[in-house]
Enzyme design. Sequence first.
Site, mmCIF file in Angstrom:
data_model
loop_
_atom_site.group_PDB
_atom_site.id
_atom_site.type_symbol
_atom_site.label_atom_id
_atom_site.label_comp_id
_atom_site.label_asym_id
_atom_site.label_seq_id
_atom_site.Cartn_x
_atom_site.Cartn_y
_atom_site.Cartn_z
ATOM 1 N N HIS A 184 -3.872 -10.150 -20.386
ATOM 2 C CA HIS A 184 -2.479 -9.717 -20.407
ATOM 3 C C HIS A 184 -2.352 -8.291 -19.869
ATOM 4 O O HIS A 184 -3.026 -7.381 -20.329
ATOM 5 C CB HIS A 184 -1.950 -9.796 -21.832
ATOM 6 C CG HIS A 184 -0.494 -9.537 -21.944
ATOM 7 N ND1 HIS A 184 0.066 -8.957 -23.046
ATOM 8 C CD2 HIS A 184 0.532 -9.776 -21.093
ATOM 9 C CE1 HIS A 184 1.365 -8.857 -22.882
ATOM 10 N NE2 HIS A 184 1.680 -9.342 -21.694
ATOM 11 N N ASP A 240 -0.590 -7.463 2.697
ATOM 12 C CA ASP A 240 -0.662 -7.769 4.116
ATOM 13 C C ASP A 240 -1.979 -7.235 4.684
ATOM 14 O O ASP A 240 -2.756 -6.578 3.978
ATOM 15 C CB ASP A 240 0.558 -7.220 4.862
ATOM 16 C CG ASP A 240 0.738 -5.715 4.746
ATOM 17 O OD1 ASP A 240 -0.266 -4.973 4.703
ATOM 18 O OD2 ASP A 240 1.901 -5.263 4.717
ATOM 19 N N HIS A 281 6.905 2.930 -1.438
ATOM 20 C CA HIS A 281 5.649 2.369 -0.918
ATOM 21 C C HIS A 281 4.426 3.213 -1.292
ATOM 22 O O HIS A 281 3.379 2.662 -1.637
ATOM 23 C CB HIS A 281 5.731 2.195 0.604
ATOM 24 C CG HIS A 281 4.566 1.469 1.189
ATOM 25 N ND1 HIS A 281 4.250 0.176 0.838
ATOM 26 C CD2 HIS A 281 3.634 1.854 2.086
ATOM 27 C CE1 HIS A 281 3.172 -0.205 1.504
ATOM 28 N NE2 HIS A 281 2.780 0.793 2.270
ATOM 29 N N TYR A 312 5.148 -4.254 4.786
ATOM 30 C CA TYR A 312 5.601 -4.285 3.394
ATOM 31 C C TYR A 312 5.523 -5.676 2.757
ATOM 32 O O TYR A 312 6.183 -5.941 1.761
ATOM 33 C CB TYR A 312 7.012 -3.701 3.247
ATOM 34 C CG TYR A 312 7.122 -2.322 3.830
ATOM 35 C CD1 TYR A 312 6.464 -1.257 3.233
ATOM 36 C CD2 TYR A 312 7.855 -2.095 4.992
ATOM 37 C CE1 TYR A 312 6.545 0.019 3.772
ATOM 38 C CE2 TYR A 312 7.938 -0.821 5.538
ATOM 39 C CZ TYR A 312 7.281 0.232 4.931
ATOM 40 O OH TYR A 312 7.356 1.484 5.464
ATOM 41 N N SER A 313 4.697 -6.543 3.293
ATOM 42 C CA SER A 313 4.505 -7.881 2.710
ATOM 43 C C SER A 313 3.435 -7.797 1.637
ATOM 44 O O SER A 313 2.311 -8.294 1.800
ATOM 45 C CB SER A 313 4.128 -8.880 3.805
ATOM 46 O OG SER A 313 5.182 -9.023 4.726
ATOM 47 N N ASN A 314 3.789 -7.140 0.544
ATOM 48 C CA ASN A 314 2.859 -6.871 -0.554
ATOM 49 C C ASN A 314 3.561 -7.109 -1.878
ATOM 50 O O ASN A 314 4.752 -6.846 -2.011
ATOM 51 C CB ASN A 314 2.391 -5.409 -0.519
ATOM 52 C CG ASN A 314 1.882 -4.994 0.838
ATOM 53 O OD1 ASN A 314 0.935 -5.560 1.347
ATOM 54 N ND2 ASN A 314 2.533 -4.004 1.445
#
Length: 132
Positions: A20, A28, A99, A121-123
């Site tokens: 947890h 990316d 970011h 920014y594909s994170n």
Amino acid sequence: MKKTGVLNIALSRVIAGLGHGDIVVIGDAGLPVPPGVELIDLAVVPGVPDFANVLRAVLGEMQVERHVLAEEMLDVAPPALVMVQQCSGLLGSQALLPHLAFKDLCRQAKAVVRTGECKPYSNIALVAGVTF
């Protein structure tokens, strides 16, 4: 041999070992991985595998309490954002960070999963929840 779900040994091991509050980042191809954080590199060529398929596979096995995105992802709106929105019911609550702060958060991750995604920014940072 495992028949279904995540077949990658390292990724399957990390998901199985989460507690947890532990963090897994799906990133990316350009997201830097901080020293000391495990890198699970799935990238083969640009675009393979893409962010959407990796997120879908991980969500099939990981209980997520909440997730974190970079604010810039909302501004740029890469295709990955559509997948995040489609999976919102599996992602729990959402937090946004600049970011640079997102990259700092990556230092706390159990692992960063590098995809072949080449859209900025594909994170996403996934914070593990519990099933009970």
